[in-house]
Design a protein around this motif. Sequence first.
Motif, short mmCIF file in Angstrom:
data_model
loop_
_atom_site.label_atom_id
_atom_site.label_comp_id
_atom_site.label_asym_id
_atom_site.label_seq_id
_atom_site.Cartn_x
_atom_site.Cartn_y
_atom_site.Cartn_z
N SER A 37 0.83 -1.21 0.00
CA SER A 37 0.00 0.00 0.00
C SER A 37 0.86 1.26 0.00
CB SER A 37 -0.98 0.01 1.17
OG SER A 37 -0.32 0.15 2.39
N THR A 38 2.04 1.17 0.63
CA THR A 38 2.96 2.30 0.62
C THR A 38 3.53 2.50 -0.78
OG1 THR A 38 3.52 1.83 2.92
CG2 THR A 38 5.03 3.26 1.71
N ARG A 39 3.88 1.41 -1.45
CA ARG A 39 4.36 1.48 -2.83
C ARG A 39 3.30 2.11 -3.73
NH1 ARG A 39 8.78 -1.71 -4.60
NH2 ARG A 39 7.79 -1.84 -6.64
N PHE A 40 2.04 1.67 -3.55
CA PHE A 40 0.95 2.21 -4.35
C PHE A 40 0.80 3.71 -4.10
CE2 PHE A 40 -3.49 3.44 -4.93
CZ PHE A 40 -3.69 3.05 -6.24
N GLY A 41 0.89 4.13 -2.85
CA GLY A 41 0.79 5.56 -2.53
C GLY A 41 1.90 6.36 -3.19
N PHE A 42 3.12 5.82 -3.15
CA PHE A 42 4.23 6.51 -3.81
C PHE A 42 4.02 6.55 -5.31
CE2 PHE A 42 8.11 6.22 -6.26
CZ PHE A 42 8.63 7.47 -5.99
N GLU A 43 3.65 5.40 -5.91
CA GLU A 43 3.47 5.34 -7.36
C GLU A 43 2.39 6.32 -7.83
OE1 GLU A 43 2.70 1.19 -7.78
OE2 GLU A 43 4.81 0.70 -8.09
N THR A 44 1.29 6.43 -7.09
CA THR A 44 0.23 7.36 -7.50
C THR A 44 0.69 8.81 -7.30
OG1 THR A 44 -0.85 7.08 -5.33
CG2 THR A 44 -1.70 5.76 -7.16
N ALA A 45 1.47 9.08 -6.27
CA ALA A 45 2.01 10.42 -6.08
C ALA A 45 2.99 10.77 -7.20
CB ALA A 45 2.68 10.54 -4.71
N TRP A 46 3.83 9.81 -7.56
CA TRP A 46 4.81 10.01 -8.64
C TRP A 46 4.09 10.31 -9.96
CZ3 TRP A 46 10.06 10.30 -8.44
CH2 TRP A 46 10.74 10.29 -9.66
N LEU A 47 3.06 9.53 -10.26
CA LEU A 47 2.30 9.77 -11.50
C LEU A 47 1.60 11.12 -11.47
CD1 LEU A 47 0.82 6.22 -12.13
CD2 LEU A 47 2.57 7.39 -13.48
N ASP A 48 1.05 11.50 -10.33
CA ASP A 48 0.40 12.80 -10.21
C ASP A 48 1.41 13.93 -10.38
OD1 ASP A 48 -1.86 14.50 -9.70
OD2 ASP A 48 -1.12 14.79 -7.65
N LEU A 49 2.61 13.74 -9.86
CA LEU A 49 3.67 14.74 -10.01
C LEU A 49 4.04 14.92 -11.48
CD1 LEU A 49 5.68 16.61 -8.52
CD2 LEU A 49 7.26 14.68 -8.52
N GLN A 50 4.04 13.83 -12.22
CA GLN A 50 4.41 13.89 -13.65
C GLN A 50 3.39 14.69 -14.41
OE1 GLN A 50 7.51 12.73 -14.35
NE2 GLN A 50 7.47 12.21 -12.21
#
Length: 75
Positions: A62-75
Amino acid sequence: LWHRDNPDVVGLGECAPLCGLSIDATPDYETRLAEICQQISAGGFGFSEHTILQGIGNHLPSTRFGFETAWLDLQ
């Protein structure tokens, strides 16, 4: 997450461990999440998506998912 050169550019993600289903749904989840966020902010995992995901590890989905979604939103 935020862009190092432009802190006004942010990416938001969501970590939502599911009690009884997620392997990372533990009583100390919030503490562990705060520690990971501090390490990311300090550059402890480097600054690439790949190195940060390696730092988080596979045992915290769930932490990985949170980071991945934040990373995609940042892009």
